[in-house]
Design an enzyme around this catalytic site. Structure first.
Site, PDB file in Angstrom:
ATOM      1  N   LYS A   1      22.825 -12.452 -32.011  1.00 63.92           N
ATOM      2  CA  LYS A   1      23.730 -11.626 -31.412  1.00 63.92           C
ATOM      3  C   LYS A   1      22.489 -10.879 -30.075  1.00 63.92           C
ATOM      4  CE  LYS A   1      24.420  -7.023 -30.730  1.00 63.92           C
ATOM      5  NZ  LYS A   1      24.209  -7.129 -29.651  1.00 63.92           N
TER       6      LYS A   1
ATOM      7  N   ARG B   1      16.938  -3.396 -34.809  1.00 64.34           N
ATOM      8  CA  ARG B   1      16.303  -2.957 -34.997  1.00 64.34           C
ATOM      9  C   ARG B   1      15.265  -2.312 -36.481  1.00 64.34           C
ATOM     10  NH1 ARG B   1      17.185   2.174 -30.963  1.00 64.34           N
ATOM     11  NH2 ARG B   1      19.617   1.117 -31.417  1.00 64.34           N
TER      12      ARG B   1
ATOM     13  N   ASP C   1      26.820 -11.265 -26.141  1.00 63.08           N
ATOM     14  CA  ASP C   1      27.770  -8.769 -26.169  1.00 63.08           C
ATOM     15  C   ASP C   1      27.381  -8.418 -24.934  1.00 63.08           C
ATOM     16  OD1 ASP C   1      27.938  -6.641 -27.014  1.00 63.08           O
ATOM     17  OD2 ASP C   1      26.006  -6.191 -28.363  1.00 63.08           O
TER      18      ASP C   1
ATOM     19  N   LYS D   1      29.770  -7.482 -23.280  1.00 67.91           N
ATOM     20  CA  LYS D   1      30.803  -6.425 -23.043  1.00 67.91           C
ATOM     21  C   LYS D   1      31.911  -6.244 -21.334  1.00 67.91           C
ATOM     22  CE  LYS D   1      28.457  -3.556 -26.497  1.00 67.91           C
ATOM     23  NZ  LYS D   1      27.209  -4.113 -26.677  1.00 67.91           N
TER      24      LYS D   1
ATOM     25  N   ASP E   1      36.039  -4.886 -16.230  1.00 71.05           N
ATOM     26  CA  ASP E   1      36.070  -5.433 -15.220  1.00 71.05           C
ATOM     27  C   ASP E   1      37.641  -5.258 -14.753  1.00 71.05           C
ATOM     28  OD1 ASP E   1      36.135  -5.938 -12.185  1.00 71.05           O
ATOM     29  OD2 ASP E   1      34.062  -6.681 -12.579  1.00 71.05           O
TER      30      ASP E   1
ATOM     31  N   THR F   1      28.993   2.350 -31.152  1.00 74.35           N
ATOM     32  CA  THR F   1      28.522   2.951 -32.155  1.00 74.35           C
ATOM     33  C   THR F   1      27.655   4.373 -32.207  1.00 74.35           C
ATOM     34  OG1 THR F   1      27.422   1.712 -32.846  1.00 74.35           O
ATOM     35  CG2 THR F   1      29.391   1.521 -34.271  1.00 74.35           C
TER      36      THR F   1
HETATM   37  O1  C5P Z   1      19.398  -2.062 -33.194  1.00 77.35           O
HETATM   38  P1  C5P Z   1      20.483  -1.625 -33.983  1.00 77.35           P
HETATM   39  O2  C5P Z   1      20.971  -1.880 -35.075  1.00 77.35           O
HETATM   40  O3  C5P Z   1      20.735   0.240 -33.294  1.00 77.35           O
HETATM   41  O4  C5P Z   1      21.709  -2.010 -32.738  1.00 77.35           O
HETATM   42  C1  C5P Z   1      22.794  -2.952 -32.607  1.00 77.35           C
HETATM   43  C2  C5P Z   1      23.601  -3.765 -31.938  1.00 77.35           C
HETATM   44  O5  C5P Z   1      24.495  -3.546 -31.459  1.00 77.35           O
HETATM   45  C3  C5P Z   1      22.884  -3.534 -30.413  1.00 77.35           C
HETATM   46  O6  C5P Z   1      22.265  -4.531 -30.347  1.00 77.35           O
HETATM   47  C4  C5P Z   1      23.943  -2.500 -29.658  1.00 77.35           C
HETATM   48  O7  C5P Z   1      23.872  -3.513 -28.232  1.00 77.35           O
HETATM   49  C5  C5P Z   1      25.128  -3.806 -30.411  1.00 77.35           C
HETATM   50  N1  C5P Z   1      26.013  -2.681 -30.147  1.00 77.35           N
HETATM   51  C6  C5P Z   1      26.106  -1.156 -30.917  1.00 77.35           C
HETATM   52  N2  C5P Z   1      27.917  -0.525 -30.807  1.00 77.35           N
HETATM   53  C7  C5P Z   1      28.396  -1.189 -30.520  1.00 77.35           C
HETATM   54  C8  C5P Z   1      28.755  -2.515 -29.679  1.00 77.35           C
HETATM   55  C9  C5P Z   1      27.767  -3.403 -29.861  1.00 77.35           C
HETATM   56  O8  C5P Z   1      25.526  -0.761 -31.192  1.00 77.35           O
HETATM   57  N3  C5P Z   1      29.763  -0.559 -29.740  1.00 77.35           N
END
Ligand code: C5P
Length: 252
Positions: free
Chosen positions: A46, A230, A73, A75, A78, A138
Protein backbone atom coordinates in the site's frame (compact mmCIF):
# COMPACT_ATOMS: atom_id res chain seq x y z
CA UNK A 1 -0.20 -35.37 6.11
CA UNK A 2 1.42 -33.95 2.96
CA UNK A 3 -2.00 -32.76 1.88
CA UNK A 4 -2.50 -31.01 5.19
CA UNK A 5 0.89 -29.29 4.87
CA UNK A 6 0.11 -28.25 1.26
CA UNK A 7 -3.16 -26.84 2.49
CA UNK A 8 -1.40 -24.86 5.22
CA UNK A 9 1.11 -23.41 2.72
CA UNK A 10 -1.75 -22.48 0.38
CA UNK A 11 -3.66 -20.91 3.22
CA UNK A 12 -0.62 -18.85 4.29
CA UNK A 13 -0.10 -17.66 0.71
CA UNK A 14 -3.75 -16.67 0.40
CA UNK A 15 -3.52 -14.79 3.69
CA UNK A 16 -0.30 -13.03 2.61
CA UNK A 17 -2.22 -11.77 -0.45
CA UNK A 18 -4.80 -10.29 1.91
CA UNK A 19 -2.16 -8.48 3.98
CA UNK A 20 -1.50 -4.94 2.76
CA UNK A 21 1.74 -3.49 4.08
CA UNK A 22 1.50 0.30 4.40
CA UNK A 23 4.76 1.70 3.04
CA UNK A 24 4.42 4.89 5.09
CA UNK A 25 8.02 6.08 4.58
CA UNK A 26 9.31 9.39 3.21
CA UNK A 27 11.32 8.23 0.20
CA UNK A 28 12.12 5.47 -2.29
CA UNK A 29 15.37 4.51 -0.55
CA UNK A 30 13.55 3.68 2.69
CA UNK A 31 10.74 1.94 0.82
CA UNK A 32 13.28 -0.27 -0.97
CA UNK A 33 14.93 -1.17 2.35
CA UNK A 34 11.57 -2.30 3.69
CA UNK A 35 10.72 -4.24 0.52
CA UNK A 36 14.09 -5.97 0.74
CA UNK A 37 13.29 -7.09 4.30
CA UNK A 38 9.90 -8.44 3.18
CA UNK A 39 11.28 -10.13 0.06
CA UNK A 40 9.49 -13.33 -0.92
CA UNK A 41 6.34 -12.56 1.09
CA UNK A 42 3.55 -12.23 -1.52
CA UNK A 43 1.77 -9.39 0.27
CA UNK A 44 -0.01 -6.38 -1.25
CA UNK A 45 1.92 -3.11 -1.02
CA UNK A 46 0.00 0.00 0.00
CA UNK A 47 1.45 3.32 -1.10
CA UNK A 48 -0.02 6.33 0.63
CA UNK A 49 0.30 10.07 0.21
CA UNK A 50 3.69 10.47 1.87
CA UNK A 51 5.53 8.09 -0.44
CA UNK A 52 3.49 8.76 -3.59
CA UNK A 53 3.94 12.53 -3.36
CA UNK A 54 7.68 12.02 -2.91
CA UNK A 55 8.33 9.12 -5.28
CA UNK A 56 5.62 9.51 -7.91
CA UNK A 57 4.39 7.10 -10.58
CA UNK A 58 7.83 5.60 -11.26
CA UNK A 59 7.86 3.88 -7.91
CA UNK A 60 4.44 2.36 -8.58
CA UNK A 61 5.81 0.97 -11.86
CA UNK A 62 8.79 -0.41 -9.92
CA UNK A 63 6.51 -2.21 -7.45
CA UNK A 64 4.49 -3.67 -10.34
CA UNK A 65 7.72 -4.79 -12.06
CA UNK A 66 8.71 -6.53 -8.80
CA UNK A 67 5.44 -8.45 -9.05
CA UNK A 68 3.47 -6.81 -6.24
CA UNK A 69 -0.20 -5.97 -6.20
CA UNK A 70 -0.46 -2.28 -5.38
CA UNK A 71 -3.08 -0.34 -3.44
CA UNK A 72 -2.63 3.37 -4.11
CA UNK A 73 -4.14 5.00 -1.03
CA UNK A 74 -4.57 8.62 -2.13
CA UNK A 75 -8.19 9.01 -0.98
CA UNK A 76 -9.45 11.24 -3.77
CA UNK A 77 -12.14 13.75 -2.81
CA UNK A 78 -12.89 16.44 -5.38
CA UNK A 79 -15.48 17.41 -7.98
CA UNK A 80 -16.61 14.47 -10.15
CA UNK A 81 -14.77 15.68 -13.26
CA UNK A 82 -11.45 15.87 -11.42
CA UNK A 83 -11.92 12.49 -9.75
CA UNK A 84 -12.86 10.95 -13.12
CA UNK A 85 -9.56 12.18 -14.59
CA UNK A 86 -7.59 11.10 -11.52
CA UNK A 87 -9.08 7.62 -11.67
CA UNK A 88 -8.21 7.34 -15.36
CA UNK A 89 -4.56 8.26 -14.67
CA UNK A 90 -4.25 5.85 -11.73
CA UNK A 91 -5.75 3.01 -13.76
CA UNK A 92 -3.33 3.66 -16.64
CA UNK A 93 -0.54 3.39 -14.08
CA UNK A 94 -1.60 -0.22 -13.47
CA UNK A 95 -2.59 -0.04 -9.79
CA UNK A 96 -4.71 -2.93 -8.50
CA UNK A 97 -6.71 -0.84 -6.04
CA UNK A 98 -7.28 2.84 -5.30
CA UNK A 99 -9.71 4.78 -3.15
CA UNK A 100 -11.97 7.82 -2.96
CA UNK A 101 -13.85 9.40 -0.04
CA UNK A 102 -17.49 8.31 0.18
CA UNK A 103 -18.16 11.79 1.62
CA UNK A 104 -17.70 13.09 -1.96
CA UNK A 105 -21.11 11.58 -2.78
CA UNK A 106 -22.52 9.05 -5.22
CA UNK A 107 -21.92 11.07 -8.40
CA UNK A 108 -18.27 11.54 -7.49
CA UNK A 109 -17.82 7.84 -6.71
CA UNK A 110 -19.52 6.86 -9.98
CA UNK A 111 -17.17 9.27 -11.79
CA UNK A 112 -14.18 7.36 -10.38
CA UNK A 113 -15.58 4.16 -11.86
CA UNK A 114 -16.17 5.90 -15.21
CA UNK A 115 -12.58 7.17 -15.33
CA UNK A 116 -11.17 3.73 -14.54
CA UNK A 117 -13.47 2.05 -17.08
CA UNK A 118 -12.39 4.53 -19.77
CA UNK A 119 -8.70 3.76 -19.07
CA UNK A 120 -9.32 0.01 -19.39
CA UNK A 121 -11.16 0.52 -22.67
CA UNK A 122 -8.12 2.43 -23.99
CA UNK A 123 -5.69 -0.28 -22.87
CA UNK A 124 -7.41 -3.67 -22.84
CA UNK A 125 -4.30 -5.29 -21.28
CA UNK A 126 -5.25 -3.49 -18.05
CA UNK A 127 -7.64 -4.91 -15.48
CA UNK A 128 -10.22 -2.71 -13.82
CA UNK A 129 -8.77 -1.86 -10.40
CA UNK A 130 -10.79 -2.38 -7.25
CA UNK A 131 -12.21 1.04 -6.37
CA UNK A 132 -12.78 1.43 -2.69
CA UNK A 133 -14.57 4.15 -0.73
CA UNK A 134 -13.27 5.56 2.55
CA UNK A 135 -16.12 5.64 5.08
CA UNK A 136 -14.82 7.07 8.36
CA UNK A 137 -11.10 7.10 9.11
CA UNK A 138 -10.19 4.52 11.73
CA UNK A 139 -8.61 7.34 13.75
CA UNK A 140 -12.03 9.01 14.05
CA UNK A 141 -13.89 8.42 17.31
CA UNK A 142 -17.63 8.96 17.64
CA UNK A 143 -16.95 12.14 19.65
CA UNK A 144 -14.83 13.59 16.82
CA UNK A 145 -17.41 12.60 14.21
CA UNK A 146 -20.31 14.15 16.17
CA UNK A 147 -18.68 17.27 17.63
CA UNK A 148 -16.12 18.22 14.96
CA UNK A 149 -17.22 16.71 11.63
CA UNK A 150 -20.87 17.39 12.43
CA UNK A 151 -22.36 13.97 11.65
CA UNK A 152 -24.88 12.72 14.24
CA UNK A 153 -25.37 9.11 15.32
CA UNK A 154 -22.87 6.32 15.75
CA UNK A 155 -19.78 5.75 13.60
CA UNK A 156 -21.28 2.41 12.54
CA UNK A 157 -24.46 4.13 11.25
CA UNK A 158 -22.38 6.43 9.04
CA UNK A 159 -20.10 3.65 7.86
CA UNK A 160 -23.05 1.50 6.79
CA UNK A 161 -24.80 4.44 5.09
CA UNK A 162 -21.62 5.29 3.16
CA UNK A 163 -21.00 1.64 2.29
CA UNK A 164 -24.49 1.34 0.77
CA UNK A 165 -23.92 4.55 -1.19
CA UNK A 166 -20.58 3.21 -2.50
CA UNK A 167 -22.25 -0.05 -3.56
CA UNK A 168 -25.01 1.91 -5.34
CA UNK A 169 -22.32 3.89 -7.18
CA UNK A 170 -20.87 0.58 -8.42
CA UNK A 171 -17.72 0.64 -6.30
CA UNK A 172 -16.15 -2.60 -5.11
CA UNK A 173 -15.85 -2.06 -1.39
CA UNK A 174 -14.98 0.25 1.47
CA UNK A 175 -12.18 1.07 3.84
CA UNK A 176 -13.50 0.68 7.36
CA UNK A 177 -12.58 -0.54 10.80
CA UNK A 178 -12.51 -4.34 11.13
CA UNK A 179 -15.14 -3.84 13.84
CA UNK A 180 -17.54 -2.89 11.03
CA UNK A 181 -16.76 -5.69 8.51
CA UNK A 182 -19.62 -7.96 9.58
CA UNK A 183 -22.29 -5.25 9.55
CA UNK A 184 -21.06 -4.04 6.11
CA UNK A 185 -21.28 -7.58 4.72
CA UNK A 186 -24.82 -7.80 6.10
CA UNK A 187 -25.79 -4.51 4.40
CA UNK A 188 -23.91 -4.85 1.08
CA UNK A 189 -23.37 -8.58 0.59
CA UNK A 190 -20.34 -10.84 1.12
CA UNK A 191 -18.64 -9.91 -2.19
CA UNK A 192 -18.43 -6.21 -1.30
CA UNK A 193 -14.83 -5.87 -0.09
CA UNK A 194 -13.85 -4.57 3.31
CA UNK A 195 -10.33 -3.15 3.49
CA UNK A 196 -9.50 -2.69 7.14
CA UNK A 197 -6.72 -0.65 8.73
CA UNK A 198 -6.64 -0.26 12.50
CA UNK A 199 -5.01 -3.68 12.90
CA UNK A 200 -2.99 -4.17 16.06
CA UNK A 201 -1.56 -7.52 17.19
CA UNK A 202 -2.34 -8.15 20.88
CA UNK A 203 -0.15 -5.95 23.08
CA UNK A 204 0.99 -3.65 20.24
CA UNK A 205 0.91 0.14 20.56
CA UNK A 206 -2.38 1.77 19.43
CA UNK A 207 -0.47 4.78 18.00
CA UNK A 208 -3.16 7.19 16.70
CA UNK A 209 -5.74 4.49 15.83
CA UNK A 210 -8.86 4.16 17.95
CA UNK A 211 -11.12 1.45 16.48
CA UNK A 212 -8.67 -1.49 16.39
CA UNK A 213 -8.72 -5.30 16.21
CA UNK A 214 -6.09 -8.04 16.13
CA UNK A 215 -5.33 -9.73 12.75
CA UNK A 216 -7.16 -12.89 13.82
CA UNK A 217 -10.24 -10.99 14.97
CA UNK A 218 -10.32 -9.01 11.68
CA UNK A 219 -10.27 -12.20 9.60
CA UNK A 220 -12.98 -13.76 11.76
CA UNK A 221 -15.09 -10.62 11.27
CA UNK A 222 -14.85 -11.21 7.49
CA UNK A 223 -12.38 -8.45 6.47
CA UNK A 224 -11.13 -9.13 2.92
CA UNK A 225 -7.88 -7.15 3.24
CA UNK A 226 -5.93 -6.13 6.36
CA UNK A 227 -3.89 -2.92 6.16
CA UNK A 228 -0.94 -2.96 8.53
CA UNK A 229 1.61 -0.18 8.87
CA UNK A 230 3.60 0.49 12.03
CA UNK A 231 3.21 -2.97 13.61
CA UNK A 232 5.36 -4.15 10.65
CA UNK A 233 7.29 -1.09 9.47
CA UNK A 234 8.35 0.06 12.95
CA UNK A 235 9.12 -3.45 14.23
CA UNK A 236 12.70 -4.37 15.09
CA UNK A 237 12.28 -7.26 12.60
CA UNK A 238 9.63 -6.32 10.00
CA UNK A 239 9.89 -9.68 8.23
CA UNK A 240 9.19 -11.64 11.41
CA UNK A 241 6.37 -9.24 12.31
CA UNK A 242 4.73 -9.79 8.90
CA UNK A 243 5.14 -13.58 9.10
CA UNK A 244 3.64 -13.65 12.60
CA UNK A 245 0.63 -11.65 11.39
CA UNK A 246 0.17 -13.97 8.38
CA UNK A 247 0.36 -16.99 10.69
CA UNK A 248 -2.27 -15.46 12.98
CA UNK A 249 -4.48 -14.76 9.94
CA UNK A 250 -4.09 -18.39 8.78
CA UNK A 251 -4.99 -19.77 12.21
CA UNK A 252 -8.16 -17.67 12.28
O1 C5P B 1 0.55 2.26 11.03
P1 C5P B 1 -0.87 1.85 10.88
O2 C5P B 1 -1.06 0.35 10.91
O3 C5P B 1 -1.79 2.58 11.83
O4 C5P B 1 -1.23 2.32 9.40
C1 C5P B 1 -2.55 2.28 8.90
C2 C5P B 1 -2.52 2.70 7.46
O5 C5P B 1 -3.85 2.67 6.98
C3 C5P B 1 -2.01 4.11 7.22
O6 C5P B 1 -1.30 4.07 5.98
C4 C5P B 1 -3.26 4.97 7.09
O7 C5P B 1 -3.09 6.04 6.21
C5 C5P B 1 -4.24 3.96 6.47
N1 C5P B 1 -5.66 4.22 6.72
C6 C5P B 1 -6.21 4.31 7.99
N2 C5P B 1 -7.55 4.54 8.14
C7 C5P B 1 -8.33 4.67 7.05
C8 C5P B 1 -7.79 4.57 5.77
C9 C5P B 1 -6.44 4.33 5.64
O8 C5P B 1 -5.50 4.15 8.97
N3 C5P B 1 -9.64 4.81 7.21
Amino acid sequence: MANEEDQQVKNREEMAGRLMVALDVPDVAQARLLIEKLKGIPCYMKVGMQLFYAAGPDFIRELKARGYSVFLDVKMHDIPNTVRGGAESLTLLGVDMFNVHAAGGKTMMAAALEGATKAVSQQPSLQLPLIIAVTQLTSTSQETMNAEIGIDGTVTDTVVRYAKLAAEAGLHGVVASPQESAVIAAACGPKFRTVTPGIRPAGASMDDQSRVMTPGQAIRQGSHFLVVGRPITAAADPRQAALTIIEEMSQA
